[in-house]
Design a protein around this motif. Structure first.
Motif, PDB file in Angstrom:
ATOM      1  N   PHE A  19       0.805  -1.220   0.000  1.00 43.90           N
ATOM      2  CA  PHE A  19       0.000   0.000   0.000  1.00 43.90           C
ATOM      3  C   PHE A  19       0.843   1.278   0.000  1.00 43.90           C
ATOM      4  CE2 PHE A  19      -2.795  -3.317   1.553  1.00 43.90           C
ATOM      5  CZ  PHE A  19      -3.939  -3.079   0.786  1.00 43.90           C
ATOM      6  N   SER A  20       2.165   1.132  -0.138  1.00 43.90           N
ATOM      7  CA  SER A  20       3.000   2.340  -0.227  1.00 43.90           C
ATOM      8  C   SER A  20       4.184   2.086  -1.142  1.00 43.90           C
ATOM      9  CB  SER A  20       3.495   2.783   1.158  1.00 43.90           C
ATOM     10  OG  SER A  20       4.641   2.061   1.534  1.00 43.90           O
ATOM     11  N   ALA A  21       4.686   3.159  -1.731  1.00 42.44           N
ATOM     12  CA  ALA A  21       5.804   3.045  -2.674  1.00 42.44           C
ATOM     13  C   ALA A  21       7.066   2.579  -1.958  1.00 42.44           C
ATOM     14  CB  ALA A  21       6.039   4.393  -3.348  1.00 42.44           C
ATOM     15  N   ILE A  22       7.211   2.972  -0.718  1.00 44.02           N
ATOM     16  CA  ILE A  22       8.419   2.594   0.012  1.00 44.02           C
ATOM     17  C   ILE A  22       8.387   1.105   0.375  1.00 44.02           C
ATOM     18  CG2 ILE A  22       7.857   3.141   2.434  1.00 44.02           C
ATOM     19  CD1 ILE A  22      10.835   4.538   0.505  1.00 44.02           C
ATOM     20  N   GLN A  23       7.175   0.576   0.595  1.00 42.71           N
ATOM     21  CA  GLN A  23       7.055  -0.886   0.779  1.00 42.71           C
ATOM     22  C   GLN A  23       7.488  -1.597  -0.503  1.00 42.71           C
ATOM     23  OE1 GLN A  23       2.811  -1.198   1.773  1.00 42.71           O
ATOM     24  NE2 GLN A  23       3.374  -2.007   3.789  1.00 42.71           N
ATOM     25  N   ALA A  24       7.099  -1.025  -1.639  1.00 43.23           N
ATOM     26  CA  ALA A  24       7.449  -1.632  -2.929  1.00 43.23           C
ATOM     27  C   ALA A  24       8.961  -1.608  -3.152  1.00 43.23           C
ATOM     28  CB  ALA A  24       6.735  -0.894  -4.056  1.00 43.23           C
ATOM     29  N   GLY A  38      14.308  -8.851  -3.865  1.00 42.35           N
ATOM     30  CA  GLY A  38      14.364  -9.728  -5.043  1.00 42.35           C
ATOM     31  C   GLY A  38      13.017 -10.247  -5.516  1.00 42.35           C
ATOM     32  N   ALA A  39      11.930  -9.547  -5.147  1.00 45.49           N
ATOM     33  CA  ALA A  39      10.589 -10.004  -5.563  1.00 45.49           C
ATOM     34  C   ALA A  39      10.480 -10.070  -7.086  1.00 45.49           C
ATOM     35  CB  ALA A  39       9.535  -9.048  -5.021  1.00 45.49           C
ATOM     36  N   THR A  40       9.805 -11.094  -7.571  1.00 46.83           N
ATOM     37  CA  THR A  40       9.491 -11.172  -9.003  1.00 46.83           C
ATOM     38  C   THR A  40       8.363 -10.188  -9.320  1.00 46.83           C
ATOM     39  OG1 THR A  40       9.853 -13.543  -8.730  1.00 46.83           O
ATOM     40  CG2 THR A  40       9.010 -12.808 -10.878  1.00 46.83           C
ATOM     41  N   PHE A  41       7.375 -10.152  -8.413  1.00 54.25           N
ATOM     42  CA  PHE A  41       6.216  -9.262  -8.569  1.00 54.25           C
ATOM     43  C   PHE A  41       5.974  -8.505  -7.270  1.00 54.25           C
ATOM     44  CE2 PHE A  41       5.239 -13.096 -11.132  1.00 54.25           C
ATOM     45  CZ  PHE A  41       5.107 -12.523 -12.398  1.00 54.25           C
ATOM     46  N   ILE A  42       5.537  -7.252  -7.413  1.00 52.09           N
ATOM     47  CA  ILE A  42       4.999  -6.510  -6.263  1.00 52.09           C
ATOM     48  C   ILE A  42       3.516  -6.272  -6.546  1.00 52.09           C
ATOM     49  CG2 ILE A  42       5.683  -4.261  -7.249  1.00 52.09           C
ATOM     50  CD1 ILE A  42       5.438  -5.114  -3.506  1.00 52.09           C
ATOM     51  N   SER A  43       2.687  -6.515  -5.548  1.00 53.62           N
ATOM     52  CA  SER A  43       1.237  -6.362  -5.743  1.00 53.62           C
ATOM     53  C   SER A  43       0.670  -5.182  -4.956  1.00 53.62           C
ATOM     54  CB  SER A  43       0.510  -7.638  -5.304  1.00 53.62           C
ATOM     55  OG  SER A  43       0.733  -8.684  -6.212  1.00 53.62           O
ATOM     56  N   PRO A  44       0.633  -3.988  -5.559  1.00 52.02           N
ATOM     57  CA  PRO A  44      -0.062  -2.860  -4.943  1.00 52.02           C
ATOM     58  C   PRO A  44      -1.566  -3.009  -5.180  1.00 52.02           C
ATOM     59  CG  PRO A  44       1.384  -2.169  -6.772  1.00 52.02           C
ATOM     60  CD  PRO A  44       1.262  -3.629  -6.849  1.00 52.02           C
ATOM     61  N   PHE A  45      -2.345  -2.828  -4.105  1.00 49.45           N
ATOM     62  CA  PHE A  45      -3.809  -3.029  -4.160  1.00 49.45           C
ATOM     63  C   PHE A  45      -4.482  -1.689  -4.437  1.00 49.45           C
ATOM     64  CE2 PHE A  45      -4.896  -7.129  -1.647  1.00 49.45           C
ATOM     65  CZ  PHE A  45      -3.832  -7.808  -2.204  1.00 49.45           C
ATOM     66  N   LEU A  56      -8.382   7.234  -1.368  1.00 47.89           N
ATOM     67  CA  LEU A  56      -7.062   7.593  -1.898  1.00 47.89           C
ATOM     68  C   LEU A  56      -7.031   7.114  -3.345  1.00 47.89           C
ATOM     69  CD1 LEU A  56      -4.918   6.475   1.154  1.00 47.89           C
ATOM     70  CD2 LEU A  56      -5.380   8.822   0.434  1.00 47.89           C
ATOM     71  N   ASP A  57      -6.168   7.705  -4.167  1.00 52.21           N
ATOM     72  CA  ASP A  57      -6.118   7.287  -5.571  1.00 52.21           C
ATOM     73  C   ASP A  57      -5.076   6.176  -5.728  1.00 52.21           C
ATOM     74  OD1 ASP A  57      -5.877   6.940  -8.276  1.00 52.21           O
ATOM     75  OD2 ASP A  57      -5.975   9.087  -8.748  1.00 52.21           O
ATOM     76  N   GLY A  58      -5.576   4.954  -5.878  1.00 48.46           N
ATOM     77  CA  GLY A  58      -4.677   3.801  -5.986  1.00 48.46           C
ATOM     78  C   GLY A  58      -3.732   3.892  -7.176  1.00 48.46           C
ATOM     79  N   THR A  59      -4.163   4.589  -8.223  1.00 54.58           N
ATOM     80  CA  THR A  59      -3.292   4.651  -9.404  1.00 54.58           C
ATOM     81  C   THR A  59      -2.068   5.552  -9.153  1.00 54.58           C
ATOM     82  OG1 THR A  59      -4.612   6.397 -10.411  1.00 54.58           O
ATOM     83  CG2 THR A  59      -5.142   4.131 -11.029  1.00 54.58           C
ATOM     84  N   ASP A  60      -2.180   6.492  -8.194  1.00 55.39           N
ATOM     85  CA  ASP A  60      -0.999   7.303  -7.822  1.00 55.39           C
ATOM     86  C   ASP A  60       0.110   6.401  -7.309  1.00 55.39           C
ATOM     87  OD1 ASP A  60      -2.287   9.622  -8.451  1.00 55.39           O
ATOM     88  OD2 ASP A  60      -2.697  10.222  -6.379  1.00 55.39           O
ATOM     89  N   LEU A  61      -0.288   5.370  -6.563  1.00 55.28           N
ATOM     90  CA  LEU A  61       0.708   4.440  -6.011  1.00 55.28           C
ATOM     91  C   LEU A  61       1.438   3.698  -7.135  1.00 55.28           C
ATOM     92  CD1 LEU A  61       2.105   2.857  -3.766  1.00 55.28           C
ATOM     93  CD2 LEU A  61       0.061   1.399  -3.621  1.00 55.28           C
ATOM     94  N   ILE A  62       0.700   3.296  -8.154  1.00 52.33           N
ATOM     95  CA  ILE A  62       1.338   2.600  -9.288  1.00 52.33           C
ATOM     96  C   ILE A  62       2.365   3.527  -9.946  1.00 52.33           C
ATOM     97  CG2 ILE A  62       0.950   1.446 -11.514  1.00 52.33           C
ATOM     98  CD1 ILE A  62      -0.322  -0.079  -9.206  1.00 52.33           C
ATOM     99  N   ALA A  63       1.996   4.790 -10.123  1.00 52.16           N
ATOM    100  CA  ALA A  63       2.902   5.756 -10.771  1.00 52.16           C
ATOM    101  C   ALA A  63       4.171   5.962  -9.932  1.00 52.16           C
ATOM    102  CB  ALA A  63       2.185   7.081 -10.991  1.00 52.16           C
ATOM    103  N   GLU A  64       3.996   6.042  -8.616  1.00 53.76           N
ATOM    104  CA  GLU A  64       5.175   6.239  -7.744  1.00 53.76           C
ATOM    105  C   GLU A  64       6.117   5.030  -7.816  1.00 53.76           C
ATOM    106  OE1 GLU A  64       3.047   8.996  -4.289  1.00 53.76           O
ATOM    107  OE2 GLU A  64       3.667   6.953  -3.822  1.00 53.76           O
ATOM    108  N   ILE A  65       5.527   3.844  -7.783  1.00 57.28           N
ATOM    109  CA  ILE A  65       6.373   2.636  -7.835  1.00 57.28           C
ATOM    110  C   ILE A  65       7.084   2.552  -9.188  1.00 57.28           C
ATOM    111  CG2 ILE A  65       6.407   0.110  -7.697  1.00 57.28           C
ATOM    112  CD1 ILE A  65       3.867   0.283  -5.946  1.00 57.28           C
ATOM    113  N   ARG A  66       6.346   2.881 -10.265  1.00 55.84           N
ATOM    114  CA  ARG A  66       6.965   2.857 -11.604  1.00 55.84           C
ATOM    115  C   ARG A  66       8.204   3.737 -11.616  1.00 55.84           C
ATOM    116  NH1 ARG A  66       6.781  -0.877 -14.688  1.00 55.84           N
ATOM    117  NH2 ARG A  66       8.904  -0.661 -14.002  1.00 55.84           N
ATOM    118  N   GLN A  67       8.047   4.951 -11.050  1.00 56.01           N
ATOM    119  CA  GLN A  67       9.174   5.889 -11.082  1.00 56.01           C
ATOM    120  C   GLN A  67      10.356   5.367 -10.259  1.00 56.01           C
ATOM    121  OE1 GLN A  67       8.298  10.035 -10.436  1.00 56.01           O
ATOM    122  NE2 GLN A  67      10.444  10.502 -10.054  1.00 56.01           N
ATOM    123  N   ILE A  68      10.073   4.855  -9.090  1.00 59.50           N
ATOM    124  CA  ILE A  68      11.170   4.350  -8.227  1.00 59.50           C
ATOM    125  C   ILE A  68      11.865   3.158  -8.888  1.00 59.50           C
ATOM    126  CG2 ILE A  68      11.662   3.178  -6.035  1.00 59.50           C
ATOM    127  CD1 ILE A  68       9.489   4.993  -4.772  1.00 59.50           C
TER     128      ILE A  68
END
Ligand code: G3P
Length: 216
Positions: free
Chosen positions: A110-115, A122-129, A138-150
Motif C-alpha cells: 500500500f506504499s511506494a516505500i514498501q514496494a 528480489g521479488a518477481t512481482f509486487i502487488s499494490p492493491f 485515496l487514488d490507488g493509481t498514484d501508487l502505481i505511478a510512484e512505484i513505476r518511477q522508483i
C-alpha cells in the motif's frame, strides 16, 4: 501489459485461457475459500491449465512457517509463484526464496516505500492493491505511478502487478502508467472488449448486409 486472472475459479480460468487472454493467475486465501476447494488441489489444477505464473499465498506469519509452506507449494508445479505478505518476515522469506530460484509475489502493498523494500528483497512481482486504496478515498493509481518511477530510477526488474483492480478504467489507467501486469476478476477482463459503438456498428453492418440478399 500482461493480464492475470485474480480468481481460483477453474471454469473462468479455462474460458479466459482458451480465449488466449491469460498470462497468469493470482489467488489469495479469500479466493481459495470462495472456491470451496482444497488449496493444493485447486492450485495444481490451475497450473495444469495456465502456462504462466500462478500465485499461491502462504498463511504463516513467521519466516520458518512461510518457508515450510513455500516448500510444499513449490512442489505442486514449476509455475507456482509463492505469495508472501509485505512484512519483515515476508521480505526475509522473499529474499531466501528468490535466491533459490523461486518466483515470489509480495502482496498487500500500500506504499511506494514498501514496494522499494520488496524489490530490494528480489521479488518477481509486487502487488499494490489499488481498489482498496480507492475504498478509503485515496487514488490507488498514484501508487502505481510512484512505484513505476522508483523502479525505473534504479532499474529494478521486479514487475509491478496492479492488484485489487475493479474496473476497465483501472486497467486503462495502470496500462498508461506502465504497470507490467494487471490482475483482474474474470468479469473485468471480459468487460474490456465491450464498447457500445462496436455493438451498434455490428448491428448496422448486419442489417445492411441482409438488405443485399447475399450469403457468404
Ligand atoms: O488478489 C488480491 C487482490 O486483487 C484483491 O482484490 O478486490 O479483494 O481488493 P480486492
Amino acid at each position: 501489459m500482461k493480464f492475470f486472472a485474480d480468481t481460483a475459479d477453474v471454469k473462468d480460468i479455462t474460458e479466459l485461457n482458451d480465449l488466449g487472454l491469460l498470462d497468469g493467475v493470482t489467488t489469495n486465501p479469500s479466493l481459495i475459500a470462495r472456491s470451496g476447494r482444497n488449496f493444493k488441489d485447486v492450485i495444481a489444477e490451475i497450473c495444469s491449465i495456465v502456462e504462466g505464473p500462478v500465485s499461491a499465498e502462504v498463511v504463516s506469519l513467521d519466516y520458518e512457517g512461510m518457508m515450510r509452506e513455500a516448500r510444499g507449494l513449490r512442489q505442486i508445479a514449476s509455475n507456482v509463484t509463492v505469495k508472501v505478505p509485505l512484512t519483515l518476515d515476508g521480505l526475509k522469506a522473499c529474499k531466501a526464496l528468490a535466491s533459490d530460484g523461486c518466483m515470489v509475489n509480495v502482496t498487500l502493498c500500500f506504499s511506494a516505500i514498501q514496494a522499494l523494500l520488496a524489490a530490494k528483497a528480489g521479488a518477481t512481482f509486487i502487488s499494490p492493491f489499488i481498489g482498496r486504496l480507492d475504498d478509503i478515498h485515496l487514488d490507488g493509481t498514484d501508487l502505481i505511478a510512484e512505484i513505476r518511477q522508483i523502479y525505473d530510477n534504479y532499474a529494478f526488474d521486479t514487475e509491478i502487478l496492479a492488484a485489487s483492480v475493479r474496473t476497465a478504467l483501472h486497467v486503462k489507467q495502470v496500462a498508461l502508467i506502465g504497470a507490467d501486469v494487471a490482475t483482474c476478476p474474470p468479469a473485468v477482463i471480459k468487460s474490456l472488449v465491450k464498447h457500445p459503438l462496436t455493438d451498434k456498428g455490428i448491428e448496422q453492418f448486419l442489417a445492411d448486409w441482409k438488405n443485399t440478399g447475399q450469403t457468404l
